[in-house]
Design a protein around this motif. Sequence first.
Motif, PDB file in Angstrom:
ATOM      1  N   VAL A 254      30.183  48.393  51.201  1.00  0.00           N
ATOM      2  CA  VAL A 254      30.654  49.172  50.046  1.00  0.00           C
ATOM      3  C   VAL A 254      32.179  49.150  49.980  1.00  0.00           C
ATOM      4  N   GLY A 255      32.840  49.300  51.125  1.00  0.00           N
ATOM      5  CA  GLY A 255      34.298  49.328  51.136  1.00  0.00           C
ATOM      6  C   GLY A 255      34.923  48.009  50.710  1.00  0.00           C
ATOM      7  N   THR A 256      34.381  46.896  51.201  1.00  0.00           N
ATOM      8  CA  THR A 256      34.952  45.601  50.832  1.00  0.00           C
ATOM      9  C   THR A 256      34.727  45.282  49.354  1.00  0.00           C
ATOM     10  N   GLN A 257      33.534  45.616  48.840  1.00  0.00           N
ATOM     11  CA  GLN A 257      33.289  45.355  47.423  1.00  0.00           C
ATOM     12  C   GLN A 257      34.148  46.251  46.536  1.00  0.00           C
ATOM     13  N   ARG A 277      42.371  43.843  37.646  1.00  0.00           N
ATOM     14  CA  ARG A 277      42.029  42.500  37.204  1.00  0.00           C
ATOM     15  C   ARG A 277      40.545  42.428  36.901  1.00  0.00           C
ATOM     16  N   GLU A 278      40.161  41.374  36.222  1.00  0.00           N
ATOM     17  CA  GLU A 278      38.755  41.193  35.887  1.00  0.00           C
ATOM     18  C   GLU A 278      37.934  40.975  37.159  1.00  0.00           C
ATOM     19  N   ILE A 279      36.695  41.493  37.137  1.00  0.00           N
ATOM     20  CA  ILE A 279      35.808  41.366  38.301  1.00  0.00           C
ATOM     21  C   ILE A 279      35.134  40.003  38.238  1.00  0.00           C
ATOM     22  N   ASP A 280      35.529  39.108  39.117  1.00  0.00           N
ATOM     23  CA  ASP A 280      34.895  37.800  39.222  1.00  0.00           C
ATOM     24  C   ASP A 280      34.873  37.401  40.693  1.00  0.00           C
ATOM     25  N   GLY A 281      33.759  36.828  41.134  1.00  0.00           N
ATOM     26  CA  GLY A 281      33.626  36.467  42.534  1.00  0.00           C
ATOM     27  C   GLY A 281      33.394  37.683  43.406  1.00  0.00           C
ATOM     28  N   ASN A 282      33.722  37.543  44.693  1.00  0.00           N
ATOM     29  CA  ASN A 282      33.573  38.650  45.624  1.00  0.00           C
ATOM     30  C   ASN A 282      34.612  38.528  46.722  1.00  0.00           C
TER      31      ASN A 282
END
Length: 295
Positions: A254-257, A277-282
Amino acid sequence: MIERILRDRQGIWQQVVEDRSLTRLTGQMLLSSMVALACYGAVLGSFHSVWMAMTSAVKLPLLFLVTLAICLPTLYLFNLVFGARLSVRQSLSLVMVALTVTAMLALAFAPIALFFLITAPDYGFFKLLNVAILALSALVGLRFLTGGMRVLNENGLLAPEPPVVEKAPAAVAPGGTDAASASSPAAGPANGSGGTATLTAPAPVQAAPAVPPGYMLTPIVNPHQRPVRPSKQTQATPPSMTLLYVWILLFGFVGTQLAWTLRPFFGSPGMKFSLYREIDGNFYAEILRTLSHLF
């Protein structure tokens, strides 16, 4: 606060066990950790600009607080399901000890991060260095958390409360007297001279010595056989301790995401300042991509 946690951790755990002044203790740890994380966040954002340093000083404490708010109910409900007797204050205090240690260790690494920022201002290296610092600090903090849970287990707070066994009342003989009074010798019938016959009490029978269960009265001893010492019974690990490690993994994911969602913290030097920024990738794909570009 950090000196008290590191020097007198048993006193901290005892205060959590007794549920004594935990509101004040939790408030002190919350204030200390938020200030430390804000200072370290400013170091992260200083790679890009002053504005990035200011926003990272706000977003890094927010990252830990939101992660705690998401994952703390899961830890508390895990304990309730498996019979633990922890209150919400005790669960929050345990996690806050880990969070405070993590924040203070990260702040202790801040001069090292600043040193590499001045002498080797490479974006990929600086990003991986600070991710490693935060990961190491989090591992040490979570070790404090597992140590505190073990102390609570030793004090019986992670196991369900044993049922209270009530003593059975003494048997009452017909006529209102108990069994002991009914079995006592009574006066005999009158003899021919009009007196009463006195009964002599029987001699007391010596009770047999108590024998522990599992032992013979006369054990057969083999002189050529070495005595076997009884094995020490070990206390079984409660399910709450096992689920704690599952919760730690959940907290990490949860923390990393969430950190990936709240980015940027460092600020890429080729991009303009932006709050989000836009959420793309992980997060993990970005770390692997940075490693491939660095090496």
